[in-house]
Design a protein around this motif. Structure first.
Motif, short mmCIF file in Angstrom:
data_model
loop_
_atom_site.label_atom_id
_atom_site.label_comp_id
_atom_site.label_asym_id
_atom_site.label_seq_id
_atom_site.Cartn_x
_atom_site.Cartn_y
_atom_site.Cartn_z
N ALA A 20 5.09 -5.64 -15.90
CA ALA A 20 4.92 -6.87 -15.12
C ALA A 20 5.70 -6.80 -13.81
N VAL A 21 6.93 -6.28 -13.87
CA VAL A 21 7.73 -6.17 -12.65
C VAL A 21 7.02 -5.27 -11.64
N GLY A 22 6.50 -4.15 -12.13
CA GLY A 22 5.80 -3.22 -11.25
C GLY A 22 4.61 -3.87 -10.58
N VAL A 23 3.81 -4.58 -11.37
CA VAL A 23 2.62 -5.23 -10.82
C VAL A 23 3.03 -6.30 -9.80
N LEU B 248 3.50 -8.32 -4.23
CA LEU B 248 4.34 -8.82 -3.14
C LEU B 248 4.28 -7.91 -1.92
N LEU B 249 4.39 -6.62 -2.18
CA LEU B 249 4.36 -5.67 -1.06
C LEU B 249 3.02 -5.70 -0.35
N TYR B 250 1.96 -5.86 -1.15
CA TYR B 250 0.62 -5.91 -0.58
C TYR B 250 0.50 -7.10 0.37
N LEU B 251 0.98 -8.26 -0.11
CA LEU B 251 0.94 -9.46 0.73
C LEU B 251 1.79 -9.25 1.99
N LEU B 252 2.97 -8.67 1.76
CA LEU B 252 3.88 -8.45 2.88
C LEU B 252 3.26 -7.55 3.95
N LEU B 253 2.62 -6.49 3.48
CA LEU B 253 2.06 -5.52 4.42
C LEU B 253 0.83 -6.05 5.12
N ALA C 201 2.37 -5.91 9.65
CA ALA C 201 1.56 -5.38 10.74
C ALA C 201 2.37 -4.36 11.54
N GLU C 202 3.64 -4.68 11.75
CA GLU C 202 4.50 -3.75 12.50
C GLU C 202 4.69 -2.44 11.75
N VAL C 203 4.87 -2.57 10.44
CA VAL C 203 5.05 -1.36 9.64
C VAL C 203 3.80 -0.51 9.71
N LEU D 251 1.13 2.35 0.58
CA LEU D 251 1.33 1.59 -0.65
C LEU D 251 0.32 2.01 -1.70
N ARG D 252 -0.94 2.14 -1.24
CA ARG D 252 -2.02 2.57 -2.12
C ARG D 252 -1.71 3.95 -2.69
N GLY D 253 -1.20 4.84 -1.84
CA GLY D 253 -0.87 6.19 -2.27
C GLY D 253 0.21 6.18 -3.33
N ALA D 254 1.25 5.36 -3.11
CA ALA D 254 2.34 5.30 -4.09
C ALA D 254 1.82 4.82 -5.44
N LEU D 255 0.95 3.82 -5.40
CA LEU D 255 0.40 3.30 -6.66
C LEU D 255 -0.48 4.36 -7.33
N ALA D 256 -1.35 4.98 -6.52
CA ALA D 256 -2.25 5.99 -7.08
C ALA D 256 -1.46 7.17 -7.64
N GLY D 257 -0.47 7.61 -6.87
CA GLY D 257 0.35 8.73 -7.32
C GLY D 257 1.08 8.40 -8.62
N SER D 258 1.65 7.19 -8.69
CA SER D 258 2.38 6.79 -9.90
C SER D 258 1.46 6.74 -11.11
#
Lengths: 390, 290, 338
Positions: B150-153, B158-163, B170-172, B241-248
């Motif tokens: 649950a923490v991971g999800v 949160l990161l998705y919303l942030l990004l 947007a800056e990132v 972010l997508r890569g980190a999730l896919a890789g994990s």
């Protein structure tokens, strides 16, 4: 200061008793332990125990004195070999003591064998070092991997467990421990219905293994894990609810006094066998535990600390027995016997491995903490020579 | 056992749990990597600090929740100090020096941990939330593992919303895409990097404190976890972010089912997968840049 | 450029002289340290060839080193071949493995190259860790040294063996200097400085990279055969990525792409480790601390510092300093980006 006076007094008494005949010799002891790297924790326990041993039994030295030099072995056979050469050839150490990792011991073995200097092994459990690769110069006061697990095979079969699943980390010690158990367990009529050897390093996620082990429906699971892996394993075993149907047994490092409090309730019901349990009820053990806890922030003395403590005592007893004669000292090391915190122990002249009791003990969670009690004792457990010819 | 559906469900949960832990560890690293080409080998040490600091807080306050909240904050503060002392100076130093300095930092932080917390294994046994087990299709499963999932999800969401939906995000994204153009367009890349670095530290600390009740804490635990984290980051592709999730997910699932089907290769399966992925896609699965 | 090379050769001479002087003073322990330094100097030079000159920063180099050591042990201990033949064949076998690995790994670059070499190295580590015939994680003992008694040299004497290794390291240095001065060496330097231009010139960049990786690997394997003879006992730890990391530290600490730098790095790191661990159990802290300080100095390792100091003494113009400090920072930065 007070201690020094006490020592001097005891020495004076000793001299008076022996009529002042003993020659005063200085014995140089080279301590080789890991103070950094993955085994640093064990190194600290053994060194703490060793120091306590010198303190408790130093009075037995009579006029003789012990000075120690120490070096960090890390887990590095190459640099340890260099450091042991320095201690033996340059510093002229009379005896070396320590060695946690079996690989490090393997790296030193030929040098020690060919040198005239004895090594008192205070941990490394590789069977071969008191078996096919034994040496008159290598005296092991700790344990052999087989010694700890052999009694448990017979004992578990006697408890009516017929089908057992084995699990241990995939390295030499893990396999040696499981083989020793397998041998006595199957000889007593038991059957190994499955086994798994997770990588020693890695993510320490035992969930997949546990789920698979449970699916084979054994009467019991017998394992060896140590350190952080043992904590994780026991917690996961508990979390997956496997303990409710299938009891957990193991080599006693699984629920070592060094970290069983971290496992807490998860260790409840686990039964294991080891050469030392803090629960042993003898005056020697009481003295050790009281001294240890007073010196080291109330921490329980672990089996590793006892190995250091007994190593110190072994050296002191040998000095005492040889009466300050350095040539006789080496031979005396493998003839020592005494009752220490773990009960009576002696060195087997055929292999130079320690002969000692193995305790089967149970962990119970009571009033918020784990209580260990001894269920059974296999006395005087002695390894067969296993190809050792001195 | 293989025909038993509950066996599969439990193993899928196992793989999710491992994946989410790897995700928490790798996501901070990958964004730092992607944004500034910065190789922080000391990321694992921050994970260890999260676990150890969490242990101290939990023991002092008797509350794991306090540890979950405070440990990432303290690790972030330590990260901020490291940034000002070292990382900032290394920004333009090139990857070789970054590798070397952060390699040195591993040694320094390891001994600091040994000095402060000693060399014994530490852990908490009381006051841990979700410490019981629940039943799924007749299989008992540790609730704490579901909590880790649950923490991971939640962190991913949160990161998705942030990004995707904030100015910082947007800056990132702009910074990862093309740092030069971004800074021409008025993005303060340095400040963005600082913030991203702190978020990475906080996530490493969070991963440590969340893992602590399950895995115990000890000085040196960060070194062991470094390699799997690097593998996840590289397999996923740098900076996304997508890569980190896919890789994990890929590594977590492969490790879990690999141990079930080919246990004799459990030790190398992760590395073999990495080599295979890089040979097909030399920049990982989902690189942020081209 | 020429005076930069002269400066480095002078440094190499100084380093050799220092080792030889130390050798005349050293006791038993000193001989062990000298032997260790010489072995690591060869290994670090081999890595510098790949990392410093061809831009192939490998974090799996120790695996090739360990592979060479294991092949030597396999040939001599298990198969009973003579040690001299085993040194040659183990070196060639490691070169062959490095050729195959190199052909694969040069497909990726920058950080990916670092991690893929780490991964392949770890697979090698796992292989020897689990291989019971070769002793598994308990290691393999009973390795004997080259028999040079025909020419009156007894390598079983620690002093003679240390001197032998120092001489071998010096010869290796000279041969590599020759190699780098050749047209092949010029291509290598070009590869590192500007791979794009080399490609534009129609050079088969990957073929060159693969060949230098194989050569560097063979040299690492050769260092492995020497290491096995030194300790006469080997464990899979020789192959572990942390060993690779240490060698990489030696290279960068000394000065990447300077050939003499890695030698100095090997000397400094080995001495620092042994001396610090005598003083404190927290030697890792100080080791890391010094490492960070030296790198943050902004020069190309110890050689860069020495060159800067030398130039300051001579009162030279600052652009000389820049020349001695190659490879310049910008080029390094481009490695990961490309």
């Amino acid at each position: 200061m007070k201690r020094r006076t006490a020592l001097a007094l005891a020495t004076a008494v000793g001299v008076a008793l022996t009529g002042g005949l003993a020659a005063a010799e200085e014995y140089k002891v080279g301590v080789l332990l890991p103070f950094s790297g993955v085994y640093a924790g064990l190194g600290a326990h053994i060194e703490n125990g060793f120091k306590l041993g010198l303190e408790h039994f130093g009075a037995d030295l009579g006029d003789n004195t012990i000075t120690t030099i120490r070096a960090d072995t890390e887990a590095n056979p190459g640099s340890t070999l260099a450091k042991s050469k320095k201690m033996v050839l340059q510093d002229k150490a009379d005896v070396l003591v320590g060695i946690v990792s079996s690989a490090v011991l393997g790296g030193m073995r030929d040098f020690i064998h060919n040198s005239g200097t004895p090594l008192v092994v205070a941990n490394a459990g590789n069977n071969d070092m008191t078996g096919v690769k034994c040496s008159p110069n290598i005296i092991r006061v700790s344990f052999s991997n087989a010694q700890i697990n052999r009694p448990m095979g017979t004992w578990l079969a006697k408890q009516g467990k017929k089908k057992v699943y084995l699990m241990a980390p995939d390295y030499a010690a893990g396999h040696q421990m499981m083989e020793a158990f397998r041998k006595t367990f199957t000889e007593a009529g038991g059957e190994i219905i499955g086994e798994a050897y997770p990588p020693l390093q890695g993510t320490k996620d035992y969930g997949p293994y546990l789920t698979a082990a449970k699916a084979t429906n054994p009467d019991a699971i017998y394992v060896f894990f140590a350190g952080g892996a043992a904590i994780t394993f026991v917690k996961q075993y508990h979390g997956f609810g496997i303990g409710k149907d299938i009891p957990l047994y193991g080599a006693g490092f699984l629920t070592s006094a060094a970290y069983v409090h971290v496992q807490g309730e998860a260790a409840d019901g686990t039964v294991a066998s080891l050469h030392y349990v803090p629960a042993i009820d003898t005056p020697e053990n009481k003295r050790f535990q009281e001294g240890y806890q007073a010196a080291y922030e109330g921490k329980l003395g672990s089996e590793f600390a006892v190995q250091g403590y007994d190593a110190a005592r072994l050296i002191i007893e040998a000095i005492k027995a040889s009466g300050g004669d350095k040539a006789a000292f080496k031979a005396a090391l493998s003839k020592v016997s005494f009752s220490g915190p773990r009960g009576p122990l002696r060195i087997d002249p055929a292999t130079n491995n320690v002969v000692q009791n193995i305790y089967v003990f149970k962990n119970e969670f009571k009033d918020g903490k784990i209580v260990q009690t001894v269920l059974d004792t296999a006395t005087d457990v002695q390894d067969a020579p296993n190809g050792c010819a001195m | 056992m293989l025909a038993d559906s509950s066996f599969w469900i439990v193993q899928i949960l196992n793989s999710l749990q491992l994946s989410m832990l790897l995700f928490l560890l790798s996501v901070g690293l990958t964004v730092i990597f992607g944004l500034m080409n910065f190789v922080n080998l000391a990321h694992g040490s921050l994970y260890a600090l999260g676990a150890l600091v969490g242990f101290t807080i939990a023991r002092a306050t008797q509350s794991m929740w306090a540890a979950y909240l405070l440990a990432p904050v303290i690790v972030t503060a330590i990260g901020a100090v490291l940034y000002m002392l070292l990382i900032d100076r290394l920004r333009s130093a090139g990857p070789m020096k970054q590798v070397l300095v952060t390699f040195g930092l591993i040694f320094v932080l390891l001994d600091v941990q040994k000095y402060v917390w000693g060399t014994d294994q530490l852990g908490v046994t009381s006051g841990v939330p979700f410490s019981g087990s629940i039943e799924i299709l007749g299989q008992i499963y540790p609730a704490y593992r579901l909590f880790i999932i649950a923490v991971g999800v939640a962190v991913f969401a949160l990161l998705y919303l942030l990004l995707e939906h904030t100015r910082l995000g947007a800056e990132v994204r702009a910074g990862v895409d093309d740092p030069e153009t971004a800074s021409c367009l008025g993005v303060n890349v340095e400040r963005t990097f600082f913030v991203v670095f702190l978020i990475g530290c906080a996530l490493a600390g969070l991963a440590g404190v969340v893992a602590m009740p399950e895995f115990s804490a000890e000085a040196g635990m960060g070194v062991a976890i470094l390699v799997p984290t690097l593998v996840v980051v590289v397999v996923g592709g740098l900076g996304s972010l997508r890569g980190a999730l896919a890789g994990s997910l890929l590594i977590g699932t492969t490790l879990t089912f690999g141990t079930v089907f080919v246990p004799q290769f459990a030790g190398i399966i992760m590395y073999a997968l990495l080599v295979a992925v890089l040979l097909v896609r030399p920049a990982g699965l989902f690189p942020a840049r081209g | 450029m020429a005076h930069v090379l002269q400066f480095r050769h002078a440094l190499a001479l100084v380093a050799l002289a220092a080792l030889l002087i130390f050798w005349t003073q050293a006791g038993y322990f000193g001989m062990e340290i000298l032997a260790e330094i010489a072995v690591f100097a060869i290994l670090a030079m081999s890595l510098d060839l790949a990392a410093g000159y061809a831009g192939l920063v490998s974090l799996g180099h120790a695996a090739l080193f360990g592979f060479g050591a294991y092949m030597f042990a396999l040939f001599t201990v298990l198969w009973g071949w003579p040690a001299s033949l085993a040194v040659v064949l183990a070196t060639l076998a490691t070169g062959a493995i490095a050729l195959i690995v190199g052909a694969v790994v040069t497909r990726v670059q920058g950080v990916f190259f670092i991690v893929i070499t780490l991964a392949i190295g770890e697979m090698g580590y796992e292989f020897f860790f689990k291989n019971r015939a070769l002793g598994g994680d308990d290691g393999l003992s009973g390795i004997s040294r080259l028999d040079l008694s025909a020419i009156g040299v007894d390598l079983n004497d620690p002093g003679i063996f240390a001197l032998f290794l120092i001489v071998v390291a010096a010869i290796t240095y000279l041969l590599l200097v020759r190699l780098l001065a050749s047209p092949y060496g010029a291509v290598l330097t070009g590869l590192h400085d500007n791979p794009g231009r080399m490609r534009a010139l129609g050079l088969p960049v990957r073929t060159y990279q693969t060949s230098i990786f194989a050569f560097s690997g063979a040299l690492a394997g050769f260092a492995g055969t020497l290491s096995a003879q030194h300790t006469q006992f080997i464990t899979p730890n020789l192959l572990h990525w942390t060993t690779s990391g240490e060698v990489l530290v030696m290279v960068i600490l000394g000065g990447l792409g300077t050939l003499v730098g890695p030698v100095i790095g090997a000397v400094v790191l080995t001495l620092l480790r042994h001396e610090l661990s005598n003083v404190t159990d927290y030697w890792g802290f100080w080791l890391g601390f010094f490492l960070i300080l030296i790198v943050l100095g902004g020069k190309n390792g110890i050689v860069g510092w020495l060159a800067a100091g030398w130039n300051a003494l001579r009162g030279a113009r600052p652009d000389d300093d820049q020349a001695a400090d190659e490879p310049a920072e910008g080029e390094e930065a481009s490695d990961a980006a490309r």
